[in-house]
Design a protein around this motif. Sequence first.
Motif, PDB file in Angstrom:
ATOM      1  N   ALA A  19       0.853  -1.198   0.000  1.00  0.00           N
ATOM      2  CA  ALA A  19       0.000   0.000   0.000  1.00  0.00           C
ATOM      3  C   ALA A  19       0.885   1.242   0.000  1.00  0.00           C
ATOM      4  CB  ALA A  19      -0.907  -0.015   1.218  1.00  0.00           C
ATOM      5  N   VAL A  20       0.367   2.332  -0.604  1.00  0.00           N
ATOM      6  CA  VAL A  20       1.141   3.581  -0.711  1.00  0.00           C
ATOM      7  C   VAL A  20       0.900   4.475   0.507  1.00  0.00           C
ATOM      8  CG1 VAL A  20       1.339   5.728  -2.045  1.00  0.00           C
ATOM      9  CG2 VAL A  20       1.225   3.521  -3.234  1.00  0.00           C
ATOM     10  N   GLY A  21      -0.365   4.666   0.875  1.00  0.00           N
ATOM     11  CA  GLY A  21      -0.680   5.587   1.989  1.00  0.00           C
ATOM     12  C   GLY A  21      -0.526   7.027   1.549  1.00  0.00           C
ATOM     13  N   GLU A  22       0.525   7.691   2.037  1.00  0.00           N
ATOM     14  CA  GLU A  22       0.710   9.129   1.764  1.00  0.00           C
ATOM     15  C   GLU A  22       1.169   9.378   0.318  1.00  0.00           C
ATOM     16  OE1 GLU A  22       3.508  12.802   3.285  1.00  0.00           O
ATOM     17  OE2 GLU A  22       3.703  10.832   4.244  1.00  0.00           O
ATOM     18  N   ILE A  23       0.572  10.423  -0.301  1.00  0.00           N
ATOM     19  CA  ILE A  23       0.983  10.811  -1.667  1.00  0.00           C
ATOM     20  C   ILE A  23       2.230  11.697  -1.565  1.00  0.00           C
ATOM     21  CG2 ILE A  23       0.277  11.967  -3.815  1.00  0.00           C
ATOM     22  CD1 ILE A  23      -1.415   9.473  -3.158  1.00  0.00           C
ATOM     23  N   THR A  24       3.317  11.229  -2.148  1.00  0.00           N
ATOM     24  CA  THR A  24       4.587  11.962  -2.101  1.00  0.00           C
ATOM     25  C   THR A  24       4.961  12.420  -3.526  1.00  0.00           C
ATOM     26  OG1 THR A  24       5.789   9.918  -2.500  1.00  0.00           O
ATOM     27  CG2 THR A  24       5.408  10.515  -0.181  1.00  0.00           C
ATOM     28  N   ASP A 116      -4.236  14.141  -5.174  1.00  0.00           N
ATOM     29  CA  ASP A 116      -4.377  15.202  -4.162  1.00  0.00           C
ATOM     30  C   ASP A 116      -4.598  14.596  -2.777  1.00  0.00           C
ATOM     31  OD1 ASP A 116      -4.152  17.329  -6.012  1.00  0.00           O
ATOM     32  OD2 ASP A 116      -6.223  16.978  -6.654  1.00  0.00           O
ATOM     33  N   GLY A 117      -4.547  13.281  -2.697  1.00  0.00           N
ATOM     34  CA  GLY A 117      -4.746  12.608  -1.408  1.00  0.00           C
ATOM     35  C   GLY A 117      -6.199  12.443  -1.029  1.00  0.00           C
ATOM     36  N   LEU A 118      -7.114  12.714  -1.988  1.00  0.00           N
ATOM     37  CA  LEU A 118      -8.553  12.614  -1.693  1.00  0.00           C
ATOM     38  C   LEU A 118      -9.075  11.244  -2.070  1.00  0.00           C
ATOM     39  CD1 LEU A 118      -9.618  16.091  -3.147  1.00  0.00           C
ATOM     40  CD2 LEU A 118      -9.267  15.479  -0.731  1.00  0.00           C
ATOM     41  N   ARG A 119      -9.927  10.700  -1.218  1.00  0.00           N
ATOM     42  CA  ARG A 119     -10.523   9.392  -1.509  1.00  0.00           C
ATOM     43  C   ARG A 119     -11.631   9.573  -2.546  1.00  0.00           C
ATOM     44  NH1 ARG A 119      -7.988   4.706  -1.219  1.00  0.00           N
ATOM     45  NH2 ARG A 119      -9.419   3.009  -0.843  1.00  0.00           N
ATOM     46  N   GLN A 120     -11.623   8.751  -3.590  1.00  0.00           N
ATOM     47  CA  GLN A 120     -12.611   8.811  -4.673  1.00  0.00           C
ATOM     48  C   GLN A 120     -13.345   7.481  -4.747  1.00  0.00           C
ATOM     49  OE1 GLN A 120     -13.088  11.519  -6.466  1.00  0.00           O
ATOM     50  NE2 GLN A 120     -11.290  12.695  -5.877  1.00  0.00           N
ATOM     51  N   GLU A 121     -14.553   7.515  -5.320  1.00  0.00           N
ATOM     52  CA  GLU A 121     -15.300   6.272  -5.553  1.00  0.00           C
ATOM     53  C   GLU A 121     -16.086   6.445  -6.842  1.00  0.00           C
ATOM     54  OE1 GLU A 121     -16.796   4.046  -1.984  1.00  0.00           O
ATOM     55  OE2 GLU A 121     -18.693   4.235  -3.087  1.00  0.00           O
TER      56      GLU A 121
END
Length: 170
Positions: A19-24, A116-121
Motif C-alpha cells: 500500500a502507498v498511503g501518503e501521496i509523495t 491530491d490525497g482525496l478518496r474517490q469512488e
Amino acid sequence: MIRPILIHPDPRLKKPCEAVGEITPEIRALAADMLETMYDAPGVGLAAPQVGVTKRVVVMDCIKDGPPEPIVMVDPQVVWASEDVTTYEEGCLSIPDQYAEVKRPASVRVAWTDLDGLRQERDFTGLWATCAQHEIDHLDGKLFIDYLGPLKRQMITRKMEKLKRERARG
Ligand code: K1U
Ligand code: ZN
C-alpha cells in the motif's frame, strides 16, 4: 519519462504490491511516468509492478477516440462487483501479442486515493470495468493468463520466455 515494461515471466509481476498511503512527490512522478509509458505503448491501462515498482498504483484511459481521460488510482479497491459477468478478449502489455477471453463482473465500484490525497469512488462498466479489474489484479500479483487453463497458460509462458531470449540476444 517512458519506463521499460517488464515481460512475463518476472518475479516482480507475481509479488503482491505494498500500500502507498501518503501521496509523495515520488508517487506523483511515478504516476506521470506510468501515463506516458501507457500512452506510448499504447495501452488502456498500466500497473506499477509492470514498470518494476511493487506499489499499489494504476493508471487507465479507456477512451479510444476523443480527448484523453486519464485516471490515476492509488491504493484502489473493488468495493462492489455486479453479479452479471461479461467476457472480454484481454491483452496485457507484459504479455505482448497474446489475447484470451476472460470472464469478469460486468460492473464494479472502485474506491481509490487520487494524487491530491482525496478518496474517490466511481462505478465502471464496459472496458473501463474490465481494465480496472485487470489492473487491480496486477497489484495482487495476478495476470489474465491465471484465469486460463494450465495448458494455454503454459503455452503463452513458453512463448514469452522465447521472446525474452530473443530480445536479450538483440
Ligand atoms: O495492464 C496492461 O497490461 C494493459 C492492458 C489493459 C487491458 C487491455 C484489455 C483488457 C483489459 C485490460 C492493455 O492496455 S493491452 C493493449 C490494449 O488493450 C490496447 C492497445 C491499444 C489500443 C487499445 C487497446
Ligand atoms: Zn496487464
